[in-house]
Scaffold this motif. Sequence first.
Motif, mmCIF file in Angstrom:
data_model
loop_
_atom_site.group_PDB
_atom_site.id
_atom_site.type_symbol
_atom_site.label_atom_id
_atom_site.label_comp_id
_atom_site.label_asym_id
_atom_site.label_seq_id
_atom_site.Cartn_x
_atom_site.Cartn_y
_atom_site.Cartn_z
ATOM 1 N N GLU A 116 -44.142 -110.287 -72.381
ATOM 2 C CA GLU A 116 -45.089 -110.547 -73.471
ATOM 3 C C GLU A 116 -46.420 -109.853 -73.195
ATOM 4 O O GLU A 116 -47.043 -109.283 -74.104
ATOM 5 N N LEU A 117 -46.841 -109.882 -71.934
ATOM 6 C CA LEU A 117 -48.081 -109.214 -71.542
ATOM 7 C C LEU A 117 -47.958 -107.702 -71.746
ATOM 8 O O LEU A 117 -48.888 -107.054 -72.255
ATOM 9 N N LEU A 118 -46.808 -107.151 -71.410
ATOM 10 C CA LEU A 118 -46.565 -105.722 -71.595
ATOM 11 C C LEU A 118 -46.589 -105.355 -73.073
ATOM 12 O O LEU A 118 -47.186 -104.349 -73.459
ATOM 13 N N ARG A 119 -45.956 -106.176 -73.907
ATOM 14 C CA ARG A 119 -45.965 -105.912 -75.356
ATOM 15 C C ARG A 119 -47.372 -105.974 -75.917
ATOM 16 O O ARG A 119 -47.764 -105.152 -76.741
ATOM 17 N N PHE A 172 -52.478 -87.310 -82.194
ATOM 18 C CA PHE A 172 -52.819 -88.670 -81.762
ATOM 19 C C PHE A 172 -51.941 -89.700 -82.478
ATOM 20 O O PHE A 172 -51.472 -90.658 -81.864
ATOM 21 N N GLN A 173 -51.749 -89.514 -83.769
ATOM 22 C CA GLN A 173 -50.923 -90.459 -84.527
ATOM 23 C C GLN A 173 -49.479 -90.453 -84.027
ATOM 24 O O GLN A 173 -48.845 -91.509 -83.926
ATOM 25 N N LEU A 174 -48.961 -89.279 -83.723
ATOM 26 C CA LEU A 174 -47.610 -89.191 -83.173
ATOM 27 C C LEU A 174 -47.537 -89.878 -81.810
ATOM 28 O O LEU A 174 -46.567 -90.582 -81.515
ATOM 29 N N ALA A 175 -48.563 -89.685 -80.995
ATOM 30 C CA ALA A 175 -48.603 -90.355 -79.690
ATOM 31 C C ALA A 175 -48.596 -91.874 -79.862
ATOM 32 O O ALA A 175 -47.920 -92.590 -79.112
ATOM 33 N N ALA A 176 -49.313 -92.374 -80.854
ATOM 34 C CA ALA A 176 -49.314 -93.821 -81.118
ATOM 35 C C ALA A 176 -47.924 -94.296 -81.528
ATOM 36 O O ALA A 176 -47.480 -95.369 -81.098
ATOM 37 N N ASP A 177 -47.223 -93.501 -82.326
ATOM 38 C CA ASP A 177 -45.864 -93.870 -82.732
ATOM 39 C C ASP A 177 -44.920 -93.906 -81.536
ATOM 40 O O ASP A 177 -44.067 -94.786 -81.430
ATOM 41 N N VAL A 178 -45.064 -92.951 -80.633
ATOM 42 C CA VAL A 178 -44.234 -92.930 -79.426
ATOM 43 C C VAL A 178 -44.542 -94.157 -78.571
ATOM 44 O O VAL A 178 -43.624 -94.829 -78.076
ATOM 45 N N LEU A 179 -45.818 -94.475 -78.408
ATOM 46 C CA LEU A 179 -46.194 -95.677 -77.642
ATOM 47 C C LEU A 179 -45.622 -96.951 -78.278
ATOM 48 O O LEU A 179 -45.170 -97.851 -77.576
ATOM 49 N N SER A 224 -39.007 -101.500 -75.285
ATOM 50 C CA SER A 224 -37.769 -102.064 -75.859
ATOM 51 C C SER A 224 -37.602 -101.770 -77.354
ATOM 52 O O SER A 224 -37.656 -102.685 -78.170
ATOM 53 N N PRO A 225 -37.411 -100.516 -77.692
ATOM 54 C CA PRO A 225 -37.262 -100.173 -79.110
ATOM 55 C C PRO A 225 -35.889 -100.570 -79.655
ATOM 56 O O PRO A 225 -34.902 -100.582 -78.928
ATOM 57 N N SER A 226 -35.864 -100.864 -80.924
ATOM 58 C CA SER A 226 -34.594 -101.122 -81.604
ATOM 59 C C SER A 226 -34.108 -99.791 -82.187
ATOM 60 O O SER A 226 -34.850 -98.809 -82.243
ATOM 61 N N PHE A 227 -32.840 -99.768 -82.618
ATOM 62 C CA PHE A 227 -32.320 -98.546 -83.236
ATOM 63 C C PHE A 227 -33.081 -98.211 -84.510
ATOM 64 O O PHE A 227 -33.300 -97.044 -84.829
ATOM 65 N N ILE A 236 -36.271 -96.507 -83.449
ATOM 66 C CA ILE A 236 -35.985 -95.153 -82.980
ATOM 67 C C ILE A 236 -35.760 -94.225 -84.174
ATOM 68 O O ILE A 236 -36.250 -93.094 -84.195
ATOM 69 N N GLY A 237 -35.042 -94.697 -85.178
ATOM 70 C CA GLY A 237 -34.824 -93.902 -86.389
ATOM 71 C C GLY A 237 -36.118 -93.615 -87.120
ATOM 72 O O GLY A 237 -36.343 -92.493 -87.589
ATOM 73 N N GLN A 238 -36.975 -94.635 -87.210
ATOM 74 C CA GLN A 238 -38.268 -94.433 -87.862
ATOM 75 C C GLN A 238 -39.118 -93.437 -87.085
ATOM 76 O O GLN A 238 -39.771 -92.570 -87.671
ATOM 77 N N LEU A 239 -39.106 -93.551 -85.751
ATOM 78 C CA LEU A 239 -39.864 -92.624 -84.923
ATOM 79 C C LEU A 239 -39.349 -91.201 -85.108
ATOM 80 O O LEU A 239 -40.136 -90.258 -85.225
#
Length: 120
Positions: A5-8, A67-74, A79-82, A85-88
């Motif tokens: 939770e702290l990591l999220r 920068f916006q792309l970097a935020a999306d990657v972060l 723990s991304p969901s599928f 990942i598709g949205q990214l």
Amino acid sequence: MEPAELLRHGDQVLVAVVEVAGALVIFVGAVWAAVRFVVEGLRHRTAAVFTPIRLSLGRFLTLGLEFQLAADVLRTAVSPSFNQIGQLAAIATIRTALNYFLGREIGQEQRQVAERERGT
């Protein structure tokens, strides 16, 4: 608070900071270009003076999009969901295409400016 939770929560803060940085870069670039557009428009009445302004705005936009792309990657790093990942993948494709075409246009404009400077 659990470590996951702290990591999220830390990831959400980092995403917000990077998104704000990207938005700020784009905003500053737009304001700077608008001011230069008005000043140069009043001083000179030729379209050629606006090319350097467009080039600079394009650079700001490219940097802001990175920068916006970097935020999306972060955002999807923890723990991304599928679905995420598709949205990214879709967002990354669109932003990469925008950056590619902006970069191409900037390069073309720079060549035109250099040719004009050599010709005068």
